[in-house]
Design a protein around this motif. Structure first.
Motif, PDB file in Angstrom:
ATOM      1  N   ALA A   1     -51.716 -42.807  75.897  1.00  0.00           N
ATOM      2  CA  ALA A   1     -52.389 -42.677  74.595  1.00  0.00           C
ATOM      3  C   ALA A   1     -52.631 -44.050  73.978  1.00  0.00           C
ATOM      4  CB  ALA A   1     -51.554 -41.807  73.663  1.00  0.00           C
ATOM      5  N   ALA A   2     -51.670 -44.946  74.128  1.00  0.00           N
ATOM      6  CA  ALA A   2     -51.816 -46.283  73.545  1.00  0.00           C
ATOM      7  C   ALA A   2     -52.925 -47.062  74.250  1.00  0.00           C
ATOM      8  CB  ALA A   2     -50.490 -47.035  73.634  1.00  0.00           C
TER       9      ALA A   2
ATOM     10  N   ALA B   1     -56.160 -45.674  73.051  1.00  0.00           N
ATOM     11  CA  ALA B   1     -56.441 -46.061  71.656  1.00  0.00           C
ATOM     12  C   ALA B   1     -56.900 -47.511  71.582  1.00  0.00           C
ATOM     13  CB  ALA B   1     -55.186 -45.858  70.813  1.00  0.00           C
TER      14      ALA B   1
ATOM     15  N   THR C   1     -60.466 -47.678  72.881  1.00  0.00           N
ATOM     16  CA  THR C   1     -61.402 -47.107  71.901  1.00  0.00           C
ATOM     17  C   THR C   1     -61.600 -48.066  70.732  1.00  0.00           C
ATOM     18  OG1 THR C   1     -60.617 -44.910  72.513  1.00  0.00           O
ATOM     19  CG2 THR C   1     -61.866 -45.085  70.465  1.00  0.00           C
ATOM     20  N   ALA C   2     -60.497 -48.664  70.269  1.00  0.00           N
ATOM     21  CA  ALA C   2     -60.604 -49.615  69.158  1.00  0.00           C
ATOM     22  C   ALA C   2     -61.452 -50.816  69.567  1.00  0.00           C
ATOM     23  CB  ALA C   2     -59.209 -50.067  68.728  1.00  0.00           C
ATOM     24  N   ALA C   3     -61.267 -51.280  70.808  1.00  0.00           N
ATOM     25  CA  ALA C   3     -62.065 -52.419  71.276  1.00  0.00           C
ATOM     26  C   ALA C   3     -63.544 -52.065  71.311  1.00  0.00           C
ATOM     27  CB  ALA C   3     -61.586 -52.866  72.652  1.00  0.00           C
ATOM     28  N   GLU C   4     -63.843 -50.876  71.781  1.00  0.00           N
ATOM     29  CA  GLU C   4     -65.237 -50.435  71.840  1.00  0.00           C
ATOM     30  C   GLU C   4     -65.862 -50.404  70.443  1.00  0.00           C
ATOM     31  OE1 GLU C   4     -67.095 -49.977  74.367  1.00  0.00           O
ATOM     32  OE2 GLU C   4     -68.847 -49.236  73.284  1.00  0.00           O
ATOM     33  N   ALA C   5     -65.026 -50.038  69.448  1.00  0.00           N
ATOM     34  CA  ALA C   5     -65.520 -49.937  68.067  1.00  0.00           C
ATOM     35  C   ALA C   5     -65.512 -51.278  67.343  1.00  0.00           C
ATOM     36  CB  ALA C   5     -64.644 -48.946  67.295  1.00  0.00           C
ATOM     37  N   GLY C   6     -64.976 -52.311  67.979  1.00  0.00           N
ATOM     38  CA  GLY C   6     -64.760 -53.579  67.286  1.00  0.00           C
ATOM     39  C   GLY C   6     -66.011 -54.385  67.032  1.00  0.00           C
ATOM     40  N   VAL C   7     -65.809 -55.595  66.543  1.00  0.00           N
ATOM     41  CA  VAL C   7     -66.912 -56.506  66.247  1.00  0.00           C
ATOM     42  C   VAL C   7     -66.838 -57.651  67.259  1.00  0.00           C
ATOM     43  CG1 VAL C   7     -67.892 -58.063  64.526  1.00  0.00           C
ATOM     44  CG2 VAL C   7     -66.839 -55.904  63.802  1.00  0.00           C
TER      45      VAL C   7
ATOM     46  N   ARG D   1     -62.383 -56.699  70.453  1.00  0.00           N
ATOM     47  CA  ARG D   1     -60.942 -56.605  70.677  1.00  0.00           C
ATOM     48  C   ARG D   1     -60.354 -55.403  69.945  1.00  0.00           C
ATOM     49  NH1 ARG D   1     -56.809 -61.279  68.572  1.00  0.00           N
ATOM     50  NH2 ARG D   1     -58.142 -61.000  66.772  1.00  0.00           N
ATOM     51  N   GLY D   2     -59.424 -54.702  70.588  1.00  0.00           N
ATOM     52  CA  GLY D   2     -58.701 -53.598  69.946  1.00  0.00           C
ATOM     53  C   GLY D   2     -57.274 -53.577  70.441  1.00  0.00           C
ATOM     54  N   GLY D   3     -56.377 -53.021  69.652  1.00  0.00           N
ATOM     55  CA  GLY D   3     -54.976 -53.049  70.047  1.00  0.00           C
ATOM     56  C   GLY D   3     -54.246 -51.766  69.752  1.00  0.00           C
ATOM     57  N   ALA D   4     -53.122 -51.608  70.423  1.00  0.00           N
ATOM     58  CA  ALA D   4     -52.222 -50.491  70.142  1.00  0.00           C
ATOM     59  C   ALA D   4     -50.809 -50.917  70.503  1.00  0.00           C
ATOM     60  CB  ALA D   4     -52.619 -49.243  70.927  1.00  0.00           C
TER      61      ALA D   4
END
Lengths: 458, 431
Positions: free
Chosen positions: B79-80, B83, B86-92, B64-67
């Motif tokens: 952009a949001a 972002a 990208t955050a979701a891709e980097a998440g756990v 999960r990622g958020g903006a």
């Protein structure tokens, strides 16, 4: 954008400011390996504030096009008329600040993966190194305030001021329940500018865990008045809560006791305390400001000099009402907020005493190492939470204490100061202050030996 | 500013899917705000603002990622979304990460949508005109009469859609009394209401607190240290109860740090104490029809006659902890009792009327210590004097058990409603 605001500000029908303001923030938060927050936010917009007969009209919208700018100026004008000021108030200060103050990182930005990785690796390392912990919280956050401001007196300025913090909290089970302790690392700059490497983090975590272990074995404070040594890590919140708020001119006008003591000895002659522009007297605070949100260039303010109360903190309006010159203390948190009288980098100047001598001078008292939240009052009665400290018995550190709160009447407590340390510490990660709006502040100072009241069930 | 539309959120969800989301949700909040700010002399600011905030959450293979952004500038929306992806891709990855499946409610519409600015101004002028005669020693600062119109819209890629609008008035006064060299502590109080307040003095007990403030000019510390009673006022409870609610919440259960974690079904408070979560209550202008995952809220007893009936668990923690969802939005209501405030005071041998807590944040064990601000010393059933430099220390787990009276009188703050609560066993001390 600055050129547009300058041109429109020159045409305002009365004294006023136009501000474009963006807050950029990010937060990654992990609890026991579970990622609970992982994102960023940005809010931005334009505002206008106009002054008319002693009152202000303010308007803001989340856009930056010409039509939106025209609309907020028109609404601010309507609001100023609706406020219906009637004071024969005279002109506000016309000092006009300028310049560009861009503190964005010059380093390559960390990717989302790299940021999450800092937290993930740290969580794994902590849980491997300290297996008995009930809980581990890790938070990596950043905040940057970006502003473009112009006023009708010719002020024109841009700033980008970032800071970042890493917070680690650990909990263990003691014989009477859960005991926790946290610490903060970081400060001025973006995440890329901080030292969150293994060499920095390992001893920091070891110190945090050792203090937690001892706190779990410790006991409750004895409630009452005590001799204490406040570590330099606490001095900032003392400067901010005990003195700074009491000397904000809007509070003085409301009736703060500081108003009755200007020019008087209110503290030990060892105490000198100021509120500073830039990044503070040593250029190392966690916060920077050069022009405030009314367009006033920032000057340093000596609040207490060798124990004597010298000055208050002003915006243009309070300065006019009290016959002073503003020094750049008018600040707003977001595009939707009007500037209020706020502190900037507030600190107590260091002295000549050694921390070990202060502890050695106390027969029965406490050494207080870290603070949590705090609060001020018009009476100068202050409080702040303490989450890490130790008993002092016969000049030596004893058992750790559990969470407590200290309080005192600032203008009494500061007279009890007998030692001011030769150390100095800006609060790690920077502080946040709540007063209608939250706002970033810097706060710092040296170790101090004084007398305060402690809460507790011991 | 145009109102949120289904198109805007649908476009966000479609773009999030195109950016790699396996699921996505968006929560948009549009706010129009009007404020009259004044001190005891005059109005010093009139402020009106508009904002629209959209929180985008992207789910990607259990991560999960958020903006969050404001406004609708196309480049910032893009952009949001990028972002968040990208955050979701980097998440756990976590099996608890997902969007909700729930019924879509009919749009909710609560309270007025426009303020009567002239009427609000007239009320402020009337308040300021009467203040010198009613409370000649009071000084006000940063006091606000406000109107907020707040529209919230939710959409997720399961097709769940929610929308509600809430409009209401707010009043907040910050005040102190000064008479020559005598100065009281600041006090502040306020509340929110769908309708304009009949009198600003009636808003959330402000008038009572102003009268108490003027009686506080002559203050002194309590004598020594003793274990006694506290009568916790509704205003004081607004500062204290969030710590107790936090200990009953999903995050505290995940941490394993809540002292109540194994106590469901057990008595954790006096039988006189009952706490409800009531986000759908018509009493609360700041309630909510649905939570941040779009799940409809419901009113539930949390503590009933002292017994812990349920925790306060939102959508994510329900999935994470394997427990039923019982909350997502918090609006606390402590049920009134049968004792009058006067009788509660009469029953105190030695203690304080505890009006405001100014202290360090209570720890996980719910230990607390702090200054009793704006408070009064009680002895042999009578209020003796205003207190200064008086500390209170105790533990909320124990305080809940030691409640021996709950008042008939309650104060509605617009997001919560509390009575006065009398409890014993608190350490009260001065220097």
């Amino acid at each position: 954008m600055l050129d547009r605001l300058v041109a429109r500000a020159a045409q305002l029908p009365a004294y006023g400011e136009l501000r474009w303001h963006a807050n950029h923030s990010s937060r990654i938060m992990m609890r026991k390996g579970v990622l609970l927050a992982n994102g960023r936010s940005r809010d931005s917009g334009v505002s206008a504030r106009l002054y008319r007969n002693g009152a202000f009209g303010f308007a803001a919208a989340p856009a930056d096009d010409e039509a939106s700018l025209s609309a907020v100026i028109a609404t601010a004008k309507d609001n100023a008329e609706f406020a219906g000021g009637h004071a024969a108030s005279g002109a506000l200060s016309t000092a006009a600040g300028s310049g560009s103050y861009d503190y964005r990182s010059t380093r390559a930005p960390l990717s989302a993966e790299q940021r999450v990785d800092i937290v993930r690796r740290l969580d794994e390392a902590i849980r491997a190194r300290y297996p008995g912990l009930v809980n581990v919280d890790i938070s990596l956050s950043s905040h940057a305030s970006e502003k473009i401001l112009a006023n009708s007196d010719g002020a024109a300025t841009y700033s980008f001021v970032p800071r970042a913090a890493l917070v680690v909290s650990m909990s263990v089970t003691a014989n009477d329940g859960i005991v926790e302790l946290y610490d903060i690392l970081g400060g001025f700059g973006e995440i890329e500018d901080q030292s969150f490497d293994e060499a920095t983090l390992a001893p920091w975590l070891e110190d945090l865990h050792e203090n937690l272990r001892r706190k779990a074995e410790g006991g409750q404070c004895e409630a009452g008045d005590h001799d204490v040594v406040l570590d330099s890590a606490l001095a900032g919140i003392l400067a901010h809560e005990a003195i700074g708020h009491t000397c904000e001119a809007d509070l003085v006008l409301a009736g703060s006791v500081a108003g009755d003591h200007l020019g008087e000895l209110v503290a030990s002659e060892k105490i000198t305390l100021g509120d500073y522009g830039g990044r503070g007297p040593d250029g190392k605070s966690s916060f920077a400001i050069h022009v405030d949100d009314e367009g006033t260039p920032c000057r340093d303010v000596a609040i207490i000099e060798n124990g004597v109360l010298k000055n208050f903190l002003h915006n243009k309006r309070t300065a006019q009402m009290l016959g002073a010159e503003p020094a750049g203390n008018a600040r707003a948190f977001s595009f939707q907020d009007e500037p209020l009288v706020r502190m900037r980098n507030t600190c107590i100047a260091k002295g000549n005493d050694k921390l070990s001598d202060m502890i050695g001078a106390i027969e029965r008292g406490y050494y207080l190492k870290r603070s949590t939240n705090g609060q001020a009052d018009a009476t100068s009665e202050f409080m702040f939470g303490v989450n890490c400290g130790y008993e002092i018995r016969d000049g030596k550190l004893g058992r750790a204490i559990r969470d407590t709160t200290i309080s005192g009447v600032a203008f009494d407590m500061l007279k009890s100061v007998t030692h001011v340390g030769d150390d100095f510490h800006w609060s790690a990660g920077g502080g946040w202050c709540g007063k209608k709006q939250v706002i970033a502040v810097g706060m710092g100072g040296p170790s101090i030996k004084c007398r305060v009241t402690l809460g507790g069930r011991g | 500013m145009s109102a949120p539309t289904d198109d805007f959120l649908d476009q966000i969800l479609a773009r999030a899917k195109a950016a790699g989301a396996t699921a996505a949700q968006a929560l948009s909040s549009r706010t129009r705000y009007f404020e009259i700010e004044f001190d005891h002399r005059s109005v010093d600011l009139v402020r009106s603002t508009e904002n629209e905030t959209t929180m985008i959450t992207v789910f990607r293979d259990g991560k999960r990622g958020g903006a969050t952004l404001n406004g609708r500038r196309p480049e910032e929306v893009e952009a949001a979304i990028a972002a968040a992806a990208t955050a979701a891709e980097a998440g756990v990855a976590d099996p608890a990460n997902d969007i909700a499946a729930a019924p879509s409610l009919p749009p909710g519409d609560h309270g007025p949508s426009e303020p009567d600015r002239a009427a609000m101004r007239a009320q402020v002028d009337e308040f300021l005109a009467s203040l010198p005669s009613r409370h000649p020693l009071l000084r006000l600062r940063d006091s606000l009469y406000t109107f907020t119109d707040h529209e919230t819209e939710f959409a997720n890629s399961n097709g769940l859609r929610q929308r509600e609008r809430r409009g209401g008035h707010g009043f907040r006064a910050m005040f102190m009394a000064k008479d020559g060299a005598l100065t009281t502590s600041f006090n502040a109080a306020g509340g929110r209401s769908f309708t304009p307040f009949a009198s600003l003095y009636d808003a959330a007990g402000v008038g009572r607190l102003m009268a108490e403030c003027e009686r506080s000019l002559e203050r002194r510390p309590v004598t020594g240290k003793f274990v006694g009673d506290v009568i916790v006022t509704p205003h004081c409870l607004t500062g204290l109860l969030p710590s107790i609610a936090g200990a009953l919440s999903g995050p505290a259960l995940l941490a394993g740090s809540s002292p109540f974690k194994d106590k469901r079904g057990e008595r954790i408070a006096s039988p006189l104490f009952s706490l409800d979560n009531a986000p759908r209550s018509a009493d609360f202008v700041d309630g909510s029809d649905f939570d941040e995952f779009g799940v409809p809220t419901r009113d539930l007893p949390i503590i009933e006659d002292g017994v812990l009936k349920d925790f306060l668990i939102g959508y994510f923690f329900s999935r994470k902890l394997g427990l039923p969802q019982t909350a997502g939005v918090r609006n606390s209501r402590v049920r009134p009792g049968e004792t009058s405030l006067a009788d509660m005071i009469a029953g105190v041998k030695r203690g304080i009327l505890f009006s405001r807590f100014s202290g360090g944040a209570p720890n996980d064990n719910l230990d607390f210590s702090g200054i009793a601000k704006n408070s009064f010393y009680i002895e042999d059933g009578e209020v003796r004097h205003a207190s200064s430099e008086t500390m209170v220390s105790g533990n909320f787990q124990q305080l809940l058990q030691d409640i021996h009276a709950v008042s008939k009188e309650v104060v509605n703050f617009g997001d919560c409603v509390y009575p006065f609560i009398a409890a014993s066993g608190v350490t009260i001390s001065s220097k």
